[in-house]
Design a protein around this motif. Structure first.
Motif, PDB file in Angstrom:
ATOM      1  N   PRO A 175      -0.756  12.938  13.624  1.00 46.83           N
ATOM      2  CA  PRO A 175       0.354  12.283  12.908  1.00 46.83           C
ATOM      3  C   PRO A 175       1.280  11.531  13.863  1.00 46.83           C
ATOM      4  O   PRO A 175       1.214  11.715  15.085  1.00 46.83           O
ATOM      5  CB  PRO A 175       1.091  13.461  12.268  1.00 46.83           C
ATOM      6  N   LEU A 176       2.154  10.721  13.277  1.00 45.33           N
ATOM      7  CA  LEU A 176       3.121   9.962  14.095  1.00 45.33           C
ATOM      8  C   LEU A 176       4.074  10.922  14.802  1.00 45.33           C
ATOM      9  O   LEU A 176       4.451  11.968  14.246  1.00 45.33           O
ATOM     10  CB  LEU A 176       3.933   9.014  13.206  1.00 45.33           C
ATOM     11  N   ASN A 220       1.716  11.436   8.290  1.00 47.46           N
ATOM     12  CA  ASN A 220       0.381  12.056   8.402  1.00 47.46           C
ATOM     13  C   ASN A 220      -0.714  10.983   8.376  1.00 47.46           C
ATOM     14  O   ASN A 220      -0.553   9.933   7.761  1.00 47.46           O
ATOM     15  CB  ASN A 220       0.155  13.050   7.257  1.00 47.46           C
ATOM     16  N   VAL A 221      -1.819  11.281   9.054  1.00 46.29           N
ATOM     17  CA  VAL A 221      -2.922  10.311   9.134  1.00 46.29           C
ATOM     18  C   VAL A 221      -3.643  10.227   7.786  1.00 46.29           C
ATOM     19  O   VAL A 221      -4.051  11.246   7.231  1.00 46.29           O
ATOM     20  CB  VAL A 221      -3.923  10.734  10.244  1.00 46.29           C
ATOM     21  N   LEU A 222      -3.775   8.998   7.292  1.00 44.87           N
ATOM     22  CA  LEU A 222      -4.513   8.781   6.035  1.00 44.87           C
ATOM     23  C   LEU A 222      -5.905   8.219   6.297  1.00 44.87           C
ATOM     24  O   LEU A 222      -6.810   8.366   5.487  1.00 44.87           O
ATOM     25  CB  LEU A 222      -3.740   7.797   5.138  1.00 44.87           C
ATOM     26  N   SER A 235      -5.499   2.103  11.581  1.00 46.26           N
ATOM     27  CA  SER A 235      -5.082   3.470  11.226  1.00 46.26           C
ATOM     28  C   SER A 235      -3.971   3.368  10.188  1.00 46.26           C
ATOM     29  O   SER A 235      -3.133   2.463  10.246  1.00 46.26           O
ATOM     30  CB  SER A 235      -4.558   4.213  12.455  1.00 46.26           C
ATOM     31  N   ARG A 236      -3.974   4.316   9.270  1.00 41.65           N
ATOM     32  CA  ARG A 236      -2.919   4.348   8.246  1.00 41.65           C
ATOM     33  C   ARG A 236      -2.245   5.718   8.269  1.00 41.65           C
ATOM     34  O   ARG A 236      -2.902   6.743   8.512  1.00 41.65           O
ATOM     35  CB  ARG A 236      -3.501   4.080   6.852  1.00 41.65           C
ATOM     36  N   PHE A 237      -0.923   5.679   8.029  1.00 43.35           N
ATOM     37  CA  PHE A 237      -0.139   6.927   8.029  1.00 43.35           C
ATOM     38  C   PHE A 237       0.701   6.959   6.761  1.00 43.35           C
ATOM     39  O   PHE A 237       1.228   5.924   6.314  1.00 43.35           O
ATOM     40  CB  PHE A 237       0.805   6.970   9.244  1.00 43.35           C
ATOM     41  N   ALA A 257       0.829  -1.217   0.000  1.00 39.77           N
ATOM     42  CA  ALA A 257       0.000   0.000   0.000  1.00 39.77           C
ATOM     43  C   ALA A 257       0.857   1.258   0.000  1.00 39.77           C
ATOM     44  O   ALA A 257       0.383   2.352  -0.311  1.00 39.77           O
ATOM     45  CB  ALA A 257      -0.922  -0.009   1.215  1.00 39.77           C
ATOM     46  N   GLY A 258       2.116   1.123   0.386  1.00 34.49           N
ATOM     47  CA  GLY A 258       3.000   2.290   0.419  1.00 34.49           C
ATOM     48  C   GLY A 258       2.687   3.235   1.569  1.00 34.49           C
ATOM     49  O   GLY A 258       2.854   4.457   1.444  1.00 34.49           O
ATOM     50  N   ASN A 259       2.227   2.680   2.687  1.00 36.96           N
ATOM     51  CA  ASN A 259       2.005   3.520   3.875  1.00 36.96           C
ATOM     52  C   ASN A 259       2.142   2.667   5.141  1.00 36.96           C
ATOM     53  O   ASN A 259       2.270   1.444   5.073  1.00 36.96           O
ATOM     54  CB  ASN A 259       0.650   4.242   3.823  1.00 36.96           C
ATOM     55  N   PHE A 260       2.130   3.332   6.265  1.00 41.43           N
ATOM     56  CA  PHE A 260       2.218   2.627   7.547  1.00 41.43           C
ATOM     57  C   PHE A 260       0.826   2.160   7.947  1.00 41.43           C
ATOM     58  O   PHE A 260      -0.151   2.910   7.789  1.00 41.43           O
ATOM     59  CB  PHE A 260       2.751   3.550   8.645  1.00 41.43           C
TER      60      PHE A 260
END
Ligand code: FES
Length: 190
Positions: free
Chosen positions: A168-169, A159-161, A152-154, A142-145
């Motif tokens: 944000p982290l 930044n929060v996605l 939750s995705r960052f 996915a290319g994100n955290f």
């Protein structure tokens, strides 16, 4: 006492002038030495209280007046070689970190996600999700955290996605010297 019981008896007068008299003479000395010993014990106990009270007062003052070690100096810890970090892909690193716990300093392993940016700049994220503190990971597809607890995705910038994460982290302060990446204190972002 002997005078009352044996008065008038020849043995009584001989005894009163002999060993009894000598014994009665040393009684004040014994009482004096007992009194001195008792005074010595009282003085020692008092001195002990004073020493204990002073040491507690001094420790309390030092604790109140001196800021904790963590506030006195910012501690930098070497976490990675800059050359070993891939460009544009987050890298998870472990590094030793000392934690001040009252008067004790514990050294423990800490984790960070490092992102090397195109200009050579490095960003370091703390490893906890900002929702409830779960450990997140890099989702390469996915290319994100992604945080597995509540999804939750960052972004790679932290930044929060999506998901319930409220901010944000958090990031560590970063310093690069001589090709080494060092991390400082963690700071939250609004
Ligand atoms: S702890 Fe990460 S989403 Fe809840």
């Amino acid at each position: 006492m002997f005078g009352g019981i044996f008065s008038g008896h020849p043995f009584a007068s001989g005894f009163r002038n002999g060993p009894l008299k000598a014994g009665l003479n040393i009684l004040p000395d014994i009482e004096n030495s007992q009194l001195l010993r008792r005074r010595f014990y009282v003085a020692m106990t008092f001195a002990l209280w004073v020493v204990m009270g002073l040491s507690m007062a001094v420790s309390g003052l030092i604790y109140l007046l001196l800021p904790p070690k963590s506030q006195r100096e910012e501690e930098w810890v070497e976490a990675a070689d800059l050359a070993s970090l891939p460009h544009g892909v987050p890298e998870e690193v472990l590094f030793p970190r000392s934690r001040v716990d009252g008067w004790m300093v514990r050294v423990e392993k800490a984790k960070a996600w490092l992102v090397r940016k195109p200009g050579g700049q490095v960003v370091a994220f703390t490893p906890q999700c900002t929702h409830l503190g779960c450990a997140y990971h890099w989702d390469a597809r996915a290319g994100n955290f992604l945080c597995p607890c509540h999804s939750s995705r960052f972004s790679i910038d932290g930044n929060v996605l999506g998901g319930p994460a409220p901010r944000p982290l958090d990031q560590y302060a970063v310093k690069i010297e001589g090709g080494k990446v060092s991390l400082g204190a963690a700071k939250g972002r609004a």
